[in-house]
Structures are given as structure tokens and as C-alpha cells.
Scaffold this motif. Structure first.
Motif, mmCIF file in Angstrom:
data_model
loop_
_atom_site.group_PDB
_atom_site.id
_atom_site.type_symbol
_atom_site.label_atom_id
_atom_site.label_comp_id
_atom_site.label_asym_id
_atom_site.label_seq_id
_atom_site.Cartn_x
_atom_site.Cartn_y
_atom_site.Cartn_z
ATOM 1 N N ALA A 1 0.828 -1.217 0.000
ATOM 2 C CA ALA A 1 0.000 0.000 0.000
ATOM 3 C C ALA A 1 0.855 1.257 0.000
ATOM 4 C CB ALA A 1 -0.932 0.005 1.210
ATOM 5 N N ARG A 2 2.137 1.145 0.339
ATOM 6 C CA ARG A 2 2.995 2.326 0.456
ATOM 7 C C ARG A 2 4.084 2.381 -0.608
ATOM 8 N NH1 ARG A 2 3.830 4.051 6.664
ATOM 9 N NH2 ARG A 2 3.897 6.067 5.606
ATOM 10 N N ILE A 3 3.967 1.513 -1.623
ATOM 11 C CA ILE A 3 4.939 1.546 -2.719
ATOM 12 C C ILE A 3 4.717 2.809 -3.544
ATOM 13 C CG2 ILE A 3 5.529 0.499 -4.935
ATOM 14 C CD1 ILE A 3 5.285 -2.186 -3.716
ATOM 15 N N LYS A 4 5.789 3.533 -3.806
ATOM 16 C CA LYS A 4 5.701 4.755 -4.607
ATOM 17 C C LYS A 4 6.034 4.458 -6.060
ATOM 18 C CE LYS A 4 6.328 8.299 -1.104
ATOM 19 N NZ LYS A 4 6.952 9.587 -0.781
ATOM 20 N N GLY A 5 5.163 4.924 -6.949
ATOM 21 C CA GLY A 5 5.372 4.747 -8.377
ATOM 22 C C GLY A 5 5.735 6.058 -9.044
ATOM 23 N N LYS A 6 5.334 6.217 -10.270
ATOM 24 C CA LYS A 6 5.628 7.438 -11.025
ATOM 25 C C LYS A 6 5.089 8.650 -10.282
ATOM 26 C CE LYS A 6 5.283 9.387 -15.669
ATOM 27 N NZ LYS A 6 4.762 9.220 -17.034
ATOM 28 N N ASN A 7 5.869 9.732 -10.301
ATOM 29 C CA ASN A 7 5.552 10.968 -9.571
ATOM 30 C C ASN A 7 5.492 10.765 -8.061
ATOM 31 O OD1 ASN A 7 5.266 12.475 -12.008
ATOM 32 N ND2 ASN A 7 3.183 11.700 -12.244
ATOM 33 N N GLY A 8 6.029 9.617 -7.581
ATOM 34 C CA GLY A 8 6.043 9.354 -6.148
ATOM 35 C C GLY A 8 4.670 9.054 -5.574
ATOM 36 N N GLU A 9 3.735 8.645 -6.428
ATOM 37 C CA GLU A 9 2.356 8.409 -5.970
ATOM 38 C C GLU A 9 2.159 6.963 -5.528
ATOM 39 O OE1 GLU A 9 -0.294 9.729 -9.022
ATOM 40 O OE2 GLU A 9 0.420 11.798 -8.972
ATOM 41 N N GLN B 1 5.333 15.958 -5.653
ATOM 42 C CA GLN B 1 4.889 17.350 -5.574
ATOM 43 C C GLN B 1 4.508 17.712 -4.145
ATOM 44 O OE1 GLN B 1 1.918 16.751 -8.860
ATOM 45 N NE2 GLN B 1 2.737 18.701 -9.590
ATOM 46 N N ASN B 2 4.853 16.799 -3.217
ATOM 47 C CA ASN B 2 4.566 16.977 -1.790
ATOM 48 C C ASN B 2 3.058 16.976 -1.505
ATOM 49 O OD1 ASN B 2 6.006 17.054 0.662
ATOM 50 N ND2 ASN B 2 5.474 19.192 0.978
ATOM 51 N N ARG B 3 2.311 16.267 -2.311
ATOM 52 C CA ARG B 3 0.854 16.217 -2.151
ATOM 53 C C ARG B 3 0.420 14.937 -1.444
ATOM 54 N NH1 ARG B 3 -2.398 18.864 -7.274
ATOM 55 N NH2 ARG B 3 -1.748 21.006 -6.853
ATOM 56 N N THR B 4 -0.496 15.094 -0.503
ATOM 57 C CA THR B 4 -1.087 13.948 0.185
ATOM 58 C C THR B 4 -2.292 13.455 -0.615
ATOM 59 O OG1 THR B 4 -2.590 15.328 1.472
ATOM 60 C CG2 THR B 4 -0.406 14.906 2.421
ATOM 61 N N ALA B 5 -2.880 12.363 -0.132
ATOM 62 C CA ALA B 5 -4.098 11.858 -0.779
ATOM 63 C C ALA B 5 -5.224 12.889 -0.680
ATOM 64 C CB ALA B 5 -4.517 10.542 -0.126
ATOM 65 N N LEU B 6 -5.197 13.734 0.363
ATOM 66 C CA LEU B 6 -6.209 14.788 0.496
ATOM 67 C C LEU B 6 -6.115 15.780 -0.653
ATOM 68 C CD1 LEU B 6 -6.214 13.623 3.476
ATOM 69 C CD2 LEU B 6 -6.788 15.932 4.204
ATOM 70 N N HIS B 7 -4.910 16.194 -0.977
ATOM 71 C CA HIS B 7 -4.718 17.093 -2.121
ATOM 72 C C HIS B 7 -5.296 16.467 -3.396
ATOM 73 C CE1 HIS B 7 -1.494 18.828 0.486
ATOM 74 N NE2 HIS B 7 -1.777 19.940 -0.154
ATOM 75 N N MET B 8 -4.971 15.175 -3.591
ATOM 76 C CA MET B 8 -5.401 14.492 -4.817
ATOM 77 C C MET B 8 -6.923 14.373 -4.881
ATOM 78 S SD MET B 8 -2.491 13.803 -6.295
ATOM 79 C CE MET B 8 -2.833 12.533 -7.501
ATOM 80 N N ALA B 9 -7.537 14.062 -3.738
ATOM 81 C CA ALA B 9 -8.999 13.922 -3.706
ATOM 82 C C ALA B 9 -9.679 15.259 -4.014
ATOM 83 C CB ALA B 9 -9.443 13.403 -2.343
ATOM 84 N N VAL B 10 -9.166 16.337 -3.434
ATOM 85 C CA VAL B 10 -9.753 17.663 -3.668
ATOM 86 C C VAL B 10 -9.525 18.097 -5.105
ATOM 87 C CG1 VAL B 10 -9.607 20.097 -3.038
ATOM 88 C CG2 VAL B 10 -9.526 18.355 -1.253
ATOM 89 N N GLU B 11 -8.308 17.886 -5.597
ATOM 90 C CA GLU B 11 -7.968 18.294 -6.964
ATOM 91 C C GLU B 11 -8.844 17.581 -7.987
ATOM 92 O OE1 GLU B 11 -5.976 20.544 -9.743
ATOM 93 O OE2 GLU B 11 -5.665 20.643 -7.587
ATOM 94 N N ASN C 1 -3.113 20.003 7.127
ATOM 95 C CA ASN C 1 -2.507 21.296 6.781
ATOM 96 C C ASN C 1 -1.192 21.152 6.022
ATOM 97 O OD1 ASN C 1 -4.463 23.083 8.011
ATOM 98 N ND2 ASN C 1 -3.758 22.281 9.981
ATOM 99 N N ARG C 2 -0.930 19.959 5.520
ATOM 100 C CA ARG C 2 0.288 19.736 4.735
ATOM 101 C C ARG C 2 0.256 20.580 3.463
ATOM 102 N NH1 ARG C 2 4.923 15.996 5.334
ATOM 103 N NH2 ARG C 2 6.090 16.410 3.449
ATOM 104 N N LYS C 3 1.386 21.203 3.132
ATOM 105 C CA LYS C 3 1.456 22.050 1.936
ATOM 106 C C LYS C 3 2.170 21.315 0.808
ATOM 107 C CE LYS C 3 1.547 26.483 4.439
ATOM 108 N NZ LYS C 3 2.303 27.738 4.665
ATOM 109 N N ASP C 4 1.682 21.522 -0.429
ATOM 110 C CA ASP C 4 2.361 20.940 -1.579
ATOM 111 C C ASP C 4 3.535 21.832 -1.982
ATOM 112 O OD1 ASP C 4 1.300 23.084 -2.950
ATOM 113 O OD2 ASP C 4 -0.179 21.931 -4.056
ATOM 114 N N GLU C 5 4.175 21.539 -3.104
ATOM 115 C CA GLU C 5 5.377 22.282 -3.484
ATOM 116 C C GLU C 5 5.090 23.752 -3.783
ATOM 117 O OE1 GLU C 5 6.992 20.360 -6.897
ATOM 118 O OE2 GLU C 5 5.377 20.999 -8.236
ATOM 119 N N GLU C 6 3.826 24.099 -4.032
ATOM 120 C CA GLU C 6 3.452 25.498 -4.267
ATOM 121 C C GLU C 6 2.918 26.154 -3.000
ATOM 122 O OE1 GLU C 6 0.682 25.198 -7.442
ATOM 123 O OE2 GLU C 6 2.212 24.791 -8.961
ATOM 124 N N GLY C 7 2.994 25.423 -1.891
ATOM 125 C CA GLY C 7 2.549 25.974 -0.613
ATOM 126 C C GLY C 7 1.054 25.866 -0.373
#
Length: 696
Positions: free
Chosen positions: A98-106, A139-149, A174-180
Motif C-alpha cells: 500500500a505504500r509503494i511509490k510509483g511514477k511521480n512518487g504516488e 509534488q509533496n501532495r497527500t491523498a487529500l490534495h489528490m482527492a480535492v484536486e 494542513n500539509r502544503k504541496d510544493e506550491e505551498g
């Protein structure tokens, strides 16, 4: 991959799989030699052939962790194609998938957040690995960022529900992605009103600002999204809200610090202790080896009363008494040399472990010599064995030792070179001793030794020029094109101890996304030094790429203590080149005790800051040290010339630094090694410096 195997995987034909295995027993093994490759498990996961996938998993479980040329694992493909049962079955076998990172570190969780929660697959993944919710992409994004995006409200609701039960929920929300941007910024920008409310209920920080200096409210106002503006304004007092956030942040900070103090790993053994152990182990190896040359009771001589007129080959010894064999009783011989084997191999392993910090050339040479010593030990005992049966029993025992060594090599990262050499000698001795003569066995052993030594010393991998160019411009697509052409394009760089990797180049050029992609594929590159003795973090600090350095330290905080050229850590480099965008605070936050590290000249970061006249750096370092119980010891630390930071500040006429150090209880009476060990105190040195300036 064989086309027949590809077809069998696509249609889920297990009978055809075993037909191919019957024709070629290594049909699956050869796929394991390539680091990035499409395996039958990838194809089965993509096609949804669950039974075939489970069959492959039972035969080659390592395939589940392999990435194909597109940077995807079998679990990624199963999630992307919506094959819930496939993904769940794989996770039941290995929850770590479940924690294996693939392309773009996802991770697979990022993929669910992008493609949707098919048949409640999200719940199964979170059940298998609850902490995977903390994983971030390149891109320093969590699953929350991805779900919202991707406007996946159902996914966000499940994630928030899981986070509420964790003590790190506010940090993750409150984790920030690479753009803050936090997830709240993205929800406000995309006019996702329900998501905004959900995040605010989970204590999302309204005052968090992105790299443009905008809060989520200001982002909504900028895009003229009235509904989000109304919700974000709400009823709150900014001062109180900010104070509450800072208070919680401090609690998290000190809780993390307390945890690190309690569970911090034990320090490595000291150099003196290492030398003492090496002496003891050397004596053990010598004593045990001596028993193979002079067994207790001696050996049968030429004039002994034996029916054997001369020495016999091992396979012809049916009864004791052959010339040159041990006089000991067979049972005593077995017991004595079995214990001797254990002592020798244990000492051998411990010596290999203690050699790890040595320079590569010396270490490899010593490992090679130790391996050959072990071969001589094994052959010597076989030579003095009373009978062929005893020799076979001892060879069986030595083979068990080899299997144990193989396990140790994988589990504890003991020298691959030494284990391979000993293994290629012992295993043929056991397996071919009955089937073939000594000449055949010796020829096979010699050939295997040649292959191992050539692989270790005869090749010098270098980076592909296309890979170098891709790293320089940050071209991730080209990276995967190269991986598609050669799945081992990154692995071969791992064989060289000091080499410039794509991560070094990306760090130097400031290509953050490319660097994070490499980190997800080959995290070992972050600890490698290039030919100039610099790690990727050193290069990022030297070039002033703050975000790059911070992202690496977030992945592995111990990178702050890697020593490069002259024994200098990244903290020494900040003290030399300056505190770019408050990078120093980030490094100290990641690894507070790195402030104690000294260079090969025995200089701390304080010495470096004073020497390079970096007052802002010295102020931060002094402020950090005041909170430590060892601050006075470190302030008065002497370099190889006996100079403290106060000596250097006075010599360089840095008045502000002198005052700062004196306020931090710097010792005025500390003496250096000036003029052939004649002590020179700080006031005397200042007087000498003044006189020499006047020309006296």
C-alpha cells in the motif's frame, strides 16, 4: 518477456504458465534481474486475472514490488483499472504494498484519490496500512490534495474520517504541496463548498499561506468564488486562531522531540572499541584456523601402522588411518570441528560487519582476503577428515553455514563479495563431491570465482549521457523512456561507491520534481557521495535550493548528518555559504543534534560561521545551543589548531560575534596550539594581533 508468457498472463492461463516453466525453469527468474520491467503480475493485475496473479505471487512474490517501465506496480494497475478483488488480495499477502511509490512518487492511495473509490477499495487499503495516509507524492501532495484536486468528495470523507482517529491529523490536513497550497486552498480555488466545510471541521488552518502569500480565503476572493468566501470568512478572530495553531504546532514539535529521544537508535561503536574488537576477532580467526593445520592428537604419519601405503583422495577414504588425516576419533572429530566451524564463521561475519566504515578499496581487499581464508579453512578441514563420510557430513554442515550466510547477506547487508566467494566454493564442493572428481569441482569453482571477481572489480558503470541530460533539465518523461529501454539503467550506478547520480545533477540544477521522482525510485542515491565527496543535500545547500534540501530532509532526516568532503555536513555548508531563505532552521528542525557534528579539522558549525563571517548563521546556532545541556561544551570546542570559535572571531575582528560568544559563556582563558604548543589565550592573541597590525 516471452510472448507466450505475456499471452498466458493476459488471459489468465495457469496451465500454459506451468508449461512454459516446464520448458524453461528460469522463465520467471530472468525477469527479476531487470530493475524496471513489466512482469506477468503486472499484466494479470491490469487484466483482472486474479487467480493467475495469485499463482504468480506464490511463485515470485518479488514481482509485486517491481515497477514497470511506466513506473507502476501491480497494485497501482489494479487500482487504476478498478479491480478491487485483485488489489485486496495483493494487500492481504503484503500490506506494505500500500505504500509503494510509483511514477511521480504516488502510492496506490493517491491513485484511488485520483480515479475514485471503486467498491469501497479505499477502506480496504486504509485497513491494511493506516499510516499510508501520510505519504506524499513528489509534488509533496497527500491523498487529500489528490482527492480535492480531482473532486472526489466520497474519497475525502473517508480520508477525513480516518484522520480524525490519528494524533497527526492536523499536521496532515494542513500539509502544503510544493506550491505551498493546503487541501483547503485547492478546495477554495475549485469552488468545492462541501469539501471546504469538511476540511474546516477537521481543523484546517484558515491562516495558512501558499508561496504567493495567499490564504485560502484570498484564493477564493481572487477567483471570485462567493460561496467559499462566505464559508471561509465564518466567525473567528484571526489572532486567536493563529495563536491556537502556533500552540498546537509547539505541542506537536515537543512531542516529536520527546519521542525521538526515547526511541533514538544507539550510537555506532567508537573507533577505539572497533579496533579492540578487530584484534579479538583476529585472534579467534587465527586460533580456529590453526586447528585445521594442527588437529588435536596430530595426523597419521607415513610410518604409521595403517593399511594405507600413502595418502588417499577424500572420496576413497572408507576407513580411518590414511596418511595426513586426523588421528582423532570420528565422533570427536565431528563435534570438535563443527564447533570450530561455528566460531570461525561467527568471527568472520563480525569482522565483515566491523569493516563497513572502512574506505571502499581497503574494505574490498580485506573482504576478499577473508573470503579466501575461509575457503582455505574449509578445504583444510576436508583434507584432514578421517573418512569420506565425515567429509560429506562436514560439507553438509558447511552448506548449511552458507545458507545462513546468504540469509545474513540479505537481512543484515553483510558483504555480498565475501558471501558470494565462499558460497561459490562451498556449494559445488557439497553438490558435486559425489557426482564429479576433484578436477571438475575445481574447474567449476574457479569459473564461478572469476565471474564474481570480474563483476565486482572488472566493470566500472557510468551514467548514460541521455540520463544525465534528462536530470539536468528535469525531464521525467525521458527518464521513463530510458527505463523502458533498459530496466537496469539506475541499478548499475549503485555498484560504484562514489559516483555522480541523476539525483546529484537534479539537486545541483534545482529540478525538484525530477529529484523527487528519483528518490521514489532509488532512495539510496540520497546517501551517495559524488567524485567530489558531496551528497545531493550538500549540493542543494551549496546552490541555495532551499525547497530541494527541505524535501529531501522530510523524506530522511538523517541526511542532515551525512559527512562529505573534509568531513563536513550540510550544516557546515550552510555556515559557509549562508542561511538561504531560513534553510538553517529547517535543517536544525529535522536533526537538532547535527549541531554537534565536527569536520575532519574538528570544526563545528560555529567555527565555520565565524570563519566565513556569517553573523546571521551564528545567531541562529547560538540560539539553538542555548536550549541544549551541552551548549557550553560545544561553544568551547577546539579545532585541530586548538582554536575555539572565540579565537577565530577575535582574529577576524568580528566584534558582534565576540560579544555573542562571550554572552554564551565562551571561555576567555581557552588556549590554542600557537607556536609549538605554547598556550595563547584569547586576550593575549588579541594583543598579538593588534601589535602585528601596528607593525610592532
Amino acid at each position: 518477456m516471452d510472448e507466450s508468457l505475456r499471452t498466458a498472463a493476459r488471459v489468465g492461463n495457469i496451465s500454459e504458465l506451468y508449461t512454459l516453466i516446464h520448458r524453461n525453469g528460469n522463465v520467471l527468474r530472468r525477469l527479476d534481474k531487470v530493475e524496471f520491467i513489466e512482469t506477468p503480475l503486472h499484466i494479470a493485475a491490469e487484466e483482472g486475472c486474479t487467480r493467475f496473479a495469485m499463482e504468480i505471487m506464490s511463485l515470485k512474490p518479488s514481482f509485486a514490488r517491481k515497477l514497470n517501465q511506466q513506473g507502476l506496480s501491480p497494485v497501482h494497475l489494479a487500482v487504476e483499472k478498478g479491480h478491487k478483488e485483485m488489489a485486496v488480495r495483493l494487500l492481504e499477502i503484503d500490506t506494505g504494498l500500500a505504500r509503494i511509490k510509483g511514477k511521480n512518487g504516488e502510492t496506490p492511495l493517491h491513485y484511488i484519490s485520483r480515479f475514485g473509490n471503486c467498491d469501497d477499495l479505499l477502506d480496504k487499503i486504509l485497513e491494511a496500512s493506516p499510516d499510508c495516509i501520510r505519504d506524499v507524492s513528489n509534488q509533496n501532495r497527500t491523498a487529500l490534495h489528490m482527492a480535492v484536486e480531482n473532486k472526489r468528495l466520497d474519497v475525502l470523507q473517508v480520508l477525513i474520517g480516518t484522520l480524525r482517529k490519528k494524533d497527526y491529523y492536523r499536521e496532515t490536513v494542513n500539509r502544503k504541496d510544493e506550491e505551498g497550497n493546503t487541501a483547503l486552498h485547492l478546495a477554495a480555488r475549485n469552488n468545492q463548498l462541501k469539501m471546504v466545510k469538511l476540511l474546516l471541521n477537521c481543523k484546517a488552518d484558515r491562516q495558512a499561506k501558499n508561496q504567493d502569500g495567499l490564504t485560502a480565503l484570498e484564493v477564493a476572493e481572487q477567483h471570485n468564488i462567493r460561496e467559499s468566501v462566505i464559508v471561509l470568512r465564518g466567525f473567528y478572530i484571526p489572532l486567536v486562531s493563529n495563536f491556537s495553531h502556533q500552540f498546537d504546532k509547539q505541542i506537536i514539535k515537543y512531542a516529536t522531540k520527546a519521542s525521538s529521544l526515547i526511541f533514538h537508535d544507539m550510537e555506532n561503536i567508537s573507533e577505539q572499541g572497533r579496533n579492540t574488537l578487530l584484534v579479538i576477532l583476529g585472534l579467534l580467526l587465527t586460533a580456529t584456523y590453526q586447528t585445521s593445520l594442527s588437529p588435536p592428537g596430530g595426523v597419521w604419519q607415513a610410518d604409521c601402522s595403517s593399511s594405507s601405503p600413502g595418502s588417499k583422495l577424500i572420496e576413497r577414504r572408507k576407513s580411518p588411518g590414511s596418511i595426513g588425516t586426523a588421528v582423532m576419533d570420528q565422533s570427536y572429530f565431528l563435534m570438535f570441528y563443527s564447533l570450530t566451524y561455528i566460531v570461525f564463521i561467527a568471527a568472520f561475519f563480525l569482522t565483515l560487519a566491523l569493516l563497513k566504515p572502512f574506505p571502499r578499496g581497503i574494505r574490498n581487499t580485506l573482504q576478499l582476503l577473508l573470503a579466501f581464508l575461509t575457503l582455505c579453512f574449509d578445504q583444510s578441514i576436508s583434507t584432514i577428515a578421517p573418512t569420506f563420510l565425515i567429509a560429506i557430513i562436514l560439507r553438509t554442515f558447511s552448506t548449511i553455514i552458507f545458507v545462513f550466510m546468504l540469509f545474513m547477506c540479505i537481512k543484515y547487508k553483510v558483504s555480498k563479495l565475501s558471501v558470494s566467494i565462499v558460497g561459490c566454493w562451498i556449494f559445488p564442493s557439497f553438490s558435486l563431491s559425489i557426482l564429479a572428481g576433484g578436477v571438475v569441482v575445481g574447474a567449476i569453482q574457479g569459473f564461478l570465482l572469476f565471474l564474481i571477481l570480474y563483476d565486482e572489480f572488472g566493470k566500472e558503470p557510468c551514467m548514460d549521457e541521455s540520463l544525465r541530460t534528462a536530470a539536468r533539465v528535469g525531464n521525467i518523461s525521458e527518464l521513463y523512456t530510458l527505463i523502458h529501454r533498459n530496466g537496469n539503467v539506475l541499478r548499475r550506478l549503485d555498484k560504484v561507491e562514489f559516483i555522480e547520480t541523476p539525483l546529484h545533477i537534479a539537486e545541483e540544477e534545482g529540478c525538484t520534481r525530477f529529484a523527487m521522482e528519483i528518490m521514489s525510485l532509488k532512495p539510496s542515491f540520497a546517501r551517495k557521495l559524488n567524485q567530489q565527496g558531496l551528497s545531493p543535500v550538500h549540493l542543494a545547500v551549496e546552490k541555495g535550493h532551499k525547497e530541494m534540501a527541505v524535501r529531501l530532509l522530510e523524506i530522511d532526516t538523517s541526511l542532515a548528518r551525512i559527512k562529505g568532503k573534509n568531513g563536513e555536513t550540510p550544516l557546515h555548508y550552510i555556515s559557509r555559504f549562508g542561511n538561504c531563505d531560513d534553510l538553517l532552521e529547517k535543517v536544525l528542525e529535522a536533526s537538532p543534534d547535527c549541531i554537534r557534528d565536527v569536520s575532519n579539522q574538528n570544526r563545528t558549525a560555529l567555527h565555520m560561521a565565524v570563519e566565513n563571517k556569517k553573523l546571521d548563521v551564528l545567531q541562529v546556532l547560538i540560539g539553538t545551543r542555548r536550549k541544549k545541556d551541552y551548549y557550553q561544551e560545544m561553544v568551547n570546542r577546539k579545532d585541530e589548531d586548538g582554536n575555539t570559535a572565540l579565537h577565530l572571531a577575535s582574529r577576524n575582528n568580528q566584534l558582534e560575534m565576540v560579544k555573542l560568544l562571550l554572552n554564551c559563556k565562551a571561555d576567555r582563558q581557552a588556549k590554542n596550539l600557537l607556536k609549538f604548543q605554547i598556550g595563547c589565550t584569547f586576550p593575549n592573541w588579541l594583543h598579538i594581533s593588534t601589535k602585528s597590525t601596528r607593525g610592532e
